[in-house]
Write an enzyme that holds these catalytic residues in place. Structure first.
Site: not given
Ligand code: SDX
Length: 393
Positions: A270, A328
């Site tokens: 998130h 989700d």
């Molecule tokens: C919603 O914003 C909101 O409030 C949204 C929401 C709402 O109610 O409106 O809460 C609803 O959208 C929830 C999120 C649903 N999406 C997913 O579940 C998709 C899978 N998750 C990701 O794509 C990701 O976690 C995001 C898009 C949600 C966030 O992406 P970020 O901003 O890259 O995540 P982060 O900054 O927390 O990441 C930290 C690290 C990153 O690696 P580095 O760049 O530090 O090397 O963790 C990695 C990311 O690449 N990472 C993951 C991951 N999610 C983040 N690696 C593997 N699997 C994952 N799911």
């Protein structure tokens, strides 16, 4: 003009607006709606009461709640002419494509709630959006499976009405299971609002230009559709199905950790929560409750989800990156158990989030200091240079 900009890839550290509606503490894993914790609301309230709270700032008295529920109930029908919008789509159109189109078209039908300078019209637009979204979502579903549209029933509560419009057919009586209605109502509450997420920010930005509320909500629906946002519930269930069995989990965990592999664990991570998403905890309890009640305890998908969560929460990669299940992760398991296809998961998120979108839109539009949104950029392109003739290039 001398402003110094720092580039933040996700705009999580720069406030884009001020709001009194929802508060999130990402480190604590806390979510408050007008000060009330989401787990308390999910346990003691119901969706339309939470809608009232988000819209007006306080929990309603019994009389206020009755009046609000009556106003919403009596706006659940769509203009009859709008059926032709659904029929213009191919039967296999994604319901989100239909929702974007039909909601955007609402401004062509409800002229008396598009003048944003009139507080009364803003109020009517909010009631209409909350009231009509379940009908639009249900009719998009009915259209996709070739069944006739089922009209809303004023003797059913909000969640039961939606389930009835989705699963009833004219040829026989359909009685909504009160347990499923309660589970659906809770899912709606858990998705109602979430501060300045991507789709809410989209609604605010679109609305800040003076666009009518229906066009602004249609922009939010389009943004929510993405798999990184509201589309994650559909992508998550499809991922759990792809994993298939508990034995396959280690391979997918390995892929999720590989920076060169585009695979991500859907339903994990998130932008803001660096702790458990409080909604995921409630959703997980609901998944157990609904599946037990439906007699599908040995649901392989739920088993894979729980084992995947257990392994990920112990894995140093996920612990270090503070990746936890989000809202989700479990919602799709419940919705599938209720009989919905994965294509309906995001539309259900959209209809639930409409109250958050429209409450934040009303808060912004009602602020006399409000100006058009105008994000800036950090320019990384070429410096000033002169045109060169084609023969000189
Ligand atoms: C919603 O914003 C909101 O409030 C949204 C929401 C709402 O109610 O409106 O809460 C609803 O959208 C929830 C999120 C649903 N999406 C997913 O579940 C998709 C899978 N998750 C990701 O794509 C990701 O976690 C995001 C898009 C949600 C966030 O992406 P970020 O901003 O890259 O995540 P982060 O900054 O927390 O990441 C930290 C690290 C990153 O690696 P580095 O760049 O530090 O090397 O963790 C990695 C990311 O690449 N990472 C993951 C991951 N999610 C983040 N690696 C593997 N699997 C994952 N799911």
């Amino acid at each position: 003009d001398g402003d110094v900009f720092t580039f933040d890839p996700g705009f999580t550290s720069t406030a884009s607006c001020q709001s009194s509606i929802t508060y999130i503490d990402g480190d604590l894993g806390e979510l408050l709606h007008r000060g009330y914790p989401i787990d308390e609301l999910a346990d003691k309230s119901h969706y339309l009461e939470v809608c009232y709270l988000l819209l007006y700032g306080e929990l309603p008295t019994a009389a206020q709640l009755e009046d609000f529920e009556t106003r919403v109930t009596r706006h659940t029908m769509l203009h009859e002419q709008m059926q032709y919008f659904f029929r213009g789509f191919r039967r296999d159109a994604h319901p989100m494509a239909i929702m974007v189109g039909v909601v955007g078209a609402m401004s062509a039908f409800y002229h008396d709630s598009t003048d944003i300078s009139d507080p009364w019209q803003r109020e009517v637009a909010a009631i209409r959006m909350i009231a009509k979204m379940p009908t639009i979502a249900a009719w998009a579903y009915k259209y996709s499976i070739g069944q006739p549209f089922v009209y809303p029933r004023n003797n059913l509560d909000y969640a039961a009405n939606f389930l009835h419009m989705c699963f009833a057919v004219p040829s026989e009586e359909y009685v909504v299971d009160p347990i499923l209605a309660k589970a659906m109502d809770r899912i709606m509450m858990l998705h109602a609002d979430h501060e300045q997420n991507a789709s809410t920010s989209t609604v605010r930005l679109a609305g800040s230009s003076g666009a009518n509320p229906f066009a602004s909500i249609a922009a939010g629906i389009a943004c929510l559709w993405g798999p990184a946002h509201g589309g994650a519930n559909q992508a998550c269930l499809e991922m759990l199905r792809q994993i298939g069995t508990v034995d396959n989990i280690p391979e997918y965990i390995k892929r999720a950790k590989d920076k060169d592999d585009p695979f991500r664990l859907m339903g994990f991570g998130h932008r803001v929560y660096k702790n458990f998403d409080p909604r995921a905890k409630v959703m997980k309890e609901s998944a157990d409750e609904v599946l037990n009640l439906l007699g599908i305890e040995d649901n392989e998908t739920l088993k894979v989800a729980k084992e995947l969560e257990r392994i990920a929460l112990e894995d140093e990669f996920f612990v270090e990156k503070k990746l936890y299940p989000n809202v989700d992760f479990y919602s799709g398991i419940i919705l599938e158990a209720m009989g919905f296809p994965t294509s309906m998961f995001t539309p259900i998120f959209a209809l639930s989030r409409t109250v958050g979108w429209i409450s934040q839109w009303k808060e912004m539009i009602g602020d006399p200091q409000q100006k058009i949104g105008r994000p800036r950029q950090l320019y990384t392109g070429a410096p000033r240079r002169s045109y060169s003739e084609v023969e000189d290039r």
